[in-house]
Design a protein around this motif. Structure first.
Motif, PDB file in Angstrom:
ATOM      1  N   ILE A  96     -99.469   2.891  26.401  1.00  0.00           N
ATOM      2  CA  ILE A  96     -99.318   4.323  26.832  1.00  0.00           C
ATOM      3  C   ILE A  96     -99.210   5.014  25.432  1.00  0.00           C
ATOM      4  CG2 ILE A  96     -97.701   5.910  27.585  1.00  0.00           C
ATOM      5  CD1 ILE A  96     -96.979   3.742  29.774  1.00  0.00           C
ATOM      6  N   ALA A  97     -98.580   4.584  24.470  1.00  0.00           N
ATOM      7  CA  ALA A  97     -98.433   5.173  23.310  1.00  0.00           C
ATOM      8  C   ALA A  97     -99.616   5.521  22.435  1.00  0.00           C
ATOM      9  CB  ALA A  97     -97.256   4.735  22.433  1.00  0.00           C
ATOM     10  N   ALA A  98    -100.368   4.561  22.481  1.00  0.00           N
ATOM     11  CA  ALA A  98    -101.592   4.869  21.666  1.00  0.00           C
ATOM     12  C   ALA A  98    -102.463   5.641  22.600  1.00  0.00           C
ATOM     13  CB  ALA A  98    -102.172   3.493  21.410  1.00  0.00           C
ATOM     14  N   GLY A  99    -102.507   5.481  23.859  1.00  0.00           N
ATOM     15  CA  GLY A  99    -103.604   6.265  24.854  1.00  0.00           C
ATOM     16  C   GLY A  99    -103.003   7.903  24.775  1.00  0.00           C
ATOM     17  N   PHE A 100    -101.627   8.095  24.740  1.00  0.00           N
ATOM     18  CA  PHE A 100    -101.331   9.328  24.764  1.00  0.00           C
ATOM     19  C   PHE A 100    -101.493   9.997  23.353  1.00  0.00           C
ATOM     20  CE2 PHE A 100     -97.417  11.921  23.586  1.00  0.00           C
ATOM     21  CZ  PHE A 100     -97.851  13.138  24.535  1.00  0.00           C
ATOM     22  N   ALA A 101    -101.393   9.201  22.474  1.00  0.00           N
ATOM     23  CA  ALA A 101    -101.491   9.771  21.143  1.00  0.00           C
ATOM     24  C   ALA A 101    -103.119  10.196  20.857  1.00  0.00           C
ATOM     25  CB  ALA A 101    -101.235   8.876  20.051  1.00  0.00           C
ATOM     26  N   LEU A 102    -104.286   9.193  21.252  1.00  0.00           N
ATOM     27  CA  LEU A 102    -105.426   9.805  21.021  1.00  0.00           C
ATOM     28  C   LEU A 102    -105.877  10.438  21.830  1.00  0.00           C
ATOM     29  CD1 LEU A 102    -106.678   5.763  20.605  1.00  0.00           C
ATOM     30  CD2 LEU A 102    -106.916   7.674  18.928  1.00  0.00           C
ATOM     31  N   GLY A 103    -105.436  10.580  23.374  1.00  0.00           N
ATOM     32  CA  GLY A 103    -105.790  11.679  24.178  1.00  0.00           C
ATOM     33  C   GLY A 103    -105.455  12.982  23.773  1.00  0.00           C
ATOM     34  N   LEU A 104    -104.208  13.083  23.487  1.00  0.00           N
ATOM     35  CA  LEU A 104    -103.648  14.385  22.751  1.00  0.00           C
ATOM     36  C   LEU A 104    -104.731  14.721  21.656  1.00  0.00           C
ATOM     37  CD1 LEU A 104    -100.594  15.986  23.026  1.00  0.00           C
ATOM     38  CD2 LEU A 104    -100.684  15.137  20.713  1.00  0.00           C
ATOM     39  N   ALA A 105    -104.657  13.819  20.788  1.00  0.00           N
ATOM     40  CA  ALA A 105    -105.156  14.398  19.184  1.00  0.00           C
ATOM     41  C   ALA A 105    -106.764  14.775  19.377  1.00  0.00           C
ATOM     42  CB  ALA A 105    -105.265  12.899  18.257  1.00  0.00           C
ATOM     43  N   SER A 106    -107.562  13.932  20.313  1.00  0.00           N
ATOM     44  CA  SER A 106    -108.987  14.130  20.632  1.00  0.00           C
ATOM     45  C   SER A 106    -108.963  15.666  21.427  1.00  0.00           C
ATOM     46  CB  SER A 106    -109.571  13.221  21.348  1.00  0.00           C
ATOM     47  OG  SER A 106    -108.884  12.826  22.274  1.00  0.00           O
ATOM     48  N   GLY A 107    -107.776  15.614  22.282  1.00  0.00           N
ATOM     49  CA  GLY A 107    -108.057  16.856  23.234  1.00  0.00           C
ATOM     50  C   GLY A 107    -107.919  17.999  22.280  1.00  0.00           C
ATOM     51  N   VAL A 108    -107.071  18.204  21.343  1.00  0.00           N
ATOM     52  CA  VAL A 108    -106.808  19.258  20.507  1.00  0.00           C
ATOM     53  C   VAL A 108    -107.664  19.266  19.586  1.00  0.00           C
ATOM     54  CG1 VAL A 108    -105.263  20.067  18.446  1.00  0.00           C
ATOM     55  CG2 VAL A 108    -104.356  18.863  20.574  1.00  0.00           C
ATOM     56  N   VAL A 109    -108.305  18.398  19.033  1.00  0.00           N
ATOM     57  CA  VAL A 109    -109.538  18.579  17.980  1.00  0.00           C
ATOM     58  C   VAL A 109    -110.796  19.159  18.606  1.00  0.00           C
ATOM     59  CG1 VAL A 109    -111.192  17.200  16.477  1.00  0.00           C
ATOM     60  CG2 VAL A 109    -108.948  16.655  16.343  1.00  0.00           C
ATOM     61  N   PHE A 110    -111.127  18.491  19.746  1.00  0.00           N
ATOM     62  CA  PHE A 110    -112.402  19.239  20.730  1.00  0.00           C
ATOM     63  C   PHE A 110    -111.964  20.495  20.920  1.00  0.00           C
ATOM     64  CE2 PHE A 110    -113.900  14.744  20.471  1.00  0.00           C
ATOM     65  CZ  PHE A 110    -115.129  14.833  20.476  1.00  0.00           C
ATOM     66  N   GLY A 111    -110.802  20.792  21.638  1.00  0.00           N
ATOM     67  CA  GLY A 111    -110.324  22.133  21.878  1.00  0.00           C
ATOM     68  C   GLY A 111    -110.662  23.330  20.864  1.00  0.00           C
ATOM     69  N   VAL A 112    -110.198  23.054  19.796  1.00  0.00           N
ATOM     70  CA  VAL A 112    -109.992  23.719  18.563  1.00  0.00           C
ATOM     71  C   VAL A 112    -111.652  24.025  18.111  1.00  0.00           C
ATOM     72  CG1 VAL A 112    -109.419  23.995  16.044  1.00  0.00           C
ATOM     73  CG2 VAL A 112    -107.569  23.370  17.620  1.00  0.00           C
ATOM     74  N   SER A 113    -112.104  22.814  18.142  1.00  0.00           N
ATOM     75  CA  SER A 113    -113.630  23.005  17.736  1.00  0.00           C
ATOM     76  C   SER A 113    -114.619  24.114  18.407  1.00  0.00           C
ATOM     77  CB  SER A 113    -114.175  21.710  17.363  1.00  0.00           C
ATOM     78  OG  SER A 113    -113.537  20.722  16.943  1.00  0.00           O
ATOM     79  N   VAL A 114    -114.282  23.657  19.860  1.00  0.00           N
ATOM     80  CA  VAL A 114    -115.223  24.369  20.884  1.00  0.00           C
ATOM     81  C   VAL A 114    -114.661  25.685  20.715  1.00  0.00           C
ATOM     82  CG1 VAL A 114    -115.514  24.745  23.287  1.00  0.00           C
ATOM     83  CG2 VAL A 114    -115.641  22.345  22.295  1.00  0.00           C
ATOM     84  N   ALA A 115    -113.481  25.919  20.561  1.00  0.00           N
ATOM     85  CA  ALA A 115    -112.969  27.425  20.717  1.00  0.00           C
ATOM     86  C   ALA A 115    -113.400  28.065  19.265  1.00  0.00           C
ATOM     87  CB  ALA A 115    -111.460  27.465  20.589  1.00  0.00           C
ATOM     88  N   MET A 116    -113.462  27.534  18.155  1.00  0.00           N
ATOM     89  CA  MET A 116    -113.435  28.195  16.981  1.00  0.00           C
ATOM     90  C   MET A 116    -114.898  28.330  16.449  1.00  0.00           C
ATOM     91  SD  MET A 116    -110.632  29.249  16.058  1.00  0.00           S
ATOM     92  CE  MET A 116    -110.713  29.768  14.496  1.00  0.00           C
ATOM     93  N   PHE A 117    -115.724  27.225  16.958  1.00  0.00           N
ATOM     94  CA  PHE A 117    -117.192  27.227  16.389  1.00  0.00           C
ATOM     95  C   PHE A 117    -118.310  27.498  17.475  1.00  0.00           C
ATOM     96  CE2 PHE A 117    -114.663  24.787  13.752  1.00  0.00           C
ATOM     97  CZ  PHE A 117    -114.820  25.293  12.315  1.00  0.00           C
TER      98      PHE A 117
END
Lengths: 284, 269
Positions: free
Chosen positions: A98-119
């Motif tokens: 759970i910890a690994a899945g949550f951390a990875l889901g959160l991090a990838s969601g933020v990275v993709f969200g920021v990239s799509v919003a900014m570029f």
């Protein structure tokens, strides 16, 4: 108010008024406290009532103990399960997944969200696919993931990531996009760079929406891991639930469901506390 | 308070006040809309002198906000030229400050942190900024409120913070888009008087957008009267009321005369 004037006639007007205000505030506080107390008692009372019904129906033999075991049996099952040698290793497997899945889901969601919003170019390239990928129910991926990543942790983590990625991604994207045009105008007039606009305006402005995403992300990460374990696993809480169910150890299943729920709720509450600290201004 | 004013830069020398600082000629702005092109600003030419207080007045749709955005370098003009000190004015500049009808304070930053935003973005010296912003906080009458957050302030107080932020990086030109338009009448009058006080103490050039003719006359050296559809400059009215302006002046016949002149130009009589 009438009391205030009565008092002011008797003695020092200012002191009389001040003490009236103080008393008034104290009364308001006491009233709010009583109301909170009543609400809590209502909730607790209802819980006790349901517990009582559960016990009563079991004791009267109205519900078969293989369908819903009586409360006492669940309690004794807790001590039985918790003291078993297989218990903690399995719990640790699930928690780490759970910890690994949550951390990875959160991090990838933020990275993709920021990239799509900014570029703009990133948005044009991958956004349609990300939206399309969101359409099928993610659970259908569980059997494939077992084929791809095996019976161990990896397939469960992958399941948790695909489940928790989208809410985090979408909330990051929405949060970054929902900015007041005048605020952007202000930043532009101050000759702020894209990075400065992101840092000083867009990111803090997105935090409330992003924190809502984190909470969704958390519950879905738990769901993803358990689903993964149901489909194919050699260890973990989901695996145990599956096994207990086959052995008709329903009280054991109940214990695991309750423990998993409590764990999910406790962490959820921790995230909410963190949220209040991070977006302190929304409560003012 | 007098001490703080003394610490701000002094008014420019009298002769420099007559030099044209901003020059616009044949300025035109056309927006493409779904119903066809919209001429927001049509062939507008003007000079704005250094240290001058100019108001743009006119009804909605007369292009006053568009003109202000062009002056701020926030929008691209369709035609014409626009210069500041002879340099093409086609992008935002740190020596031009912009203030809007809403305060646009960031709720996650304290009052002081909001005022220090321009300095942070422009990378100004932290120590000097800390001192300057503290003075500005006192100047707008909010000493002791630096650690508060915007959500704890009234509408008038928020505009005061926005005013202090406008001055934080000491821009030479202040562009103000109905800055007190959302405030109640009493607060607005107070804010106008404070703006005049700050303006006369700092010698900044102010371009002030309003739809309130009385306000424009009371504040300005010159009023640019604008008419809508398409946005045109109908005329420029010199306000020859003596300075410093006081509220009592609104009783004087000359004040009413000027107000009625402008009303007449706008065709509201």
């Amino acid at each position: 108010m009438t009391i205030a004037y009565d008092q002011s006639i008797a003695g020092d007007a200012e002191t009389g008024r001040a003490s009236t205000i103080e008393r008034h505030i104290a009364q308001e506080k006491a009233r709010a406290r009583r109301k909170r107390m009543t609400n809590r008692l209502l909730a607790a009372g209802f819980g006790m009532f349901v517990l009582f019904l559960w016990w009563l129906f079991s004791a009267l033999g109205l519900i078969h103990r293989l369908i819903i075991p009586p409360p006492g049996e669940v309690l004794s099952a807790f001590f039985r399960v918790a003291s078993a040698s297989y218990f903690w290793p399995n719990v640790m497997v699930t928690l780490s997944e759970i910890a690994a899945g949550f951390a990875l889901g959160l991090a990838s969601g933020v990275v993709f969200g920021v990239s799509v919003a900014m570029f703009e170019s990133v948005r044009a390239t991958i956004y349609p696919y990300l939206v399309a990928l969101q359409a099928p129910p993610k659970i259908v991926l569980a059997p494939i993931f077992v084929t791809w990543f095996g019976f161990d942790e990896a397939s469960k983590i992958a399941m948790a990531v695909v489940m928790s990625f989208f809410p985090m991604f979408l909330n990051t994207l929405t949060g970054l996009a929902s900015v007041e045009p005048n605020a952007v105008k202000l930043m532009r007039s101050l000759t702020a760079s894209r990075w400065q606009t992101f840092r000083y305006l867009l990111l803090p402005n997105a935090l409330p929406t992003m924190m809502a995403g984190v909470k969704l992300c958390w519950t879905l990460a738990v769901l993803g891991v358990v689903v993964g374990e149901f489909v194919g696993a050699s260890a973990g809480i989901g695996y145990l639930i599956h096994a207990f169910n086959f052995q008709l150890d329903i009280s054991g299943v109940f214990v695991l469901i309750l423990l998993l729920s409590i764990f999910t709720l406790v962490v959820y509450q921790l995230i909410e506390n963190l949220e209040k600290k991070i977006i302190f201004w929304s409560g003012m | 308070m007098a001490l703080d004013l003394a610490q701000l830069p002094k008014t420019e020398a009298q002769d420099s006040r007559h030099r044209a600082l901003i020059q616009g000629s044949h300025l035109t702005k056309i927006y493409a809309t779904s119903t066809g092109p919209l001429v927001a600003l049509d062939d507008v030419s003007f000079d704005i002198r250094e240290g001058e207080f100019v108001s743009l007045v006119g009804p909605s749709g007369c292009g006053k906000s568009t003109l202000l955005s062009l002056l701020g370098g926030l929008e691209e003009r369709s035609e014409g030229t626009l210069t500041l000190n002879g340099q093409d004015l086609d992008r935002p500049r740190p020596d031009i400050g912009f203030m809007l009808q809403t305060a646009v304070l960031f709720p996650w930053r304290s009052v002081m942190e909001n005022i220090r935003l321009p300095g942070a973005i422009l990378g100004l010296d932290r120590k000097a900024q800390a001192e300057r912003c503290q003075e500005l906080l006192e100047l707008v009458g909010l000493a002791g409120f630096g650690d508060r957050y915007p959500n704890e302030l009234s509408g008038g107080m928020r505009q005061r913070v926005a005013l202090a932020r406008l001055l934080a990086h000491d821009p030479d030109v202040l562009l103000m888009d109905e800055p007190f338009g959302a405030l109640d009448e009493f607060t607005r009058e107070t804010m106008n008087l404070e703006l005049l006080r700050i303006w006369s103490a700092t010698g900044k050039t102010v371009v002030f957008v309003t739809h309130n003719i009385g306000e424009a006359v009371f504040l300005s050296d010159r009023v640019f009267v604008m008419t809508p559809r398409p946005g045109r400059l109908a005329g420029v009215v010199e306000i020859d009321l003596p300075r410093p302006r006081q509220t009592e002046m609104m009783r004087e016949p000359r004040y009413s005369e000027l107000v009625f002149d402008i009303r007449h130009m706008l065709g509201v009589d």
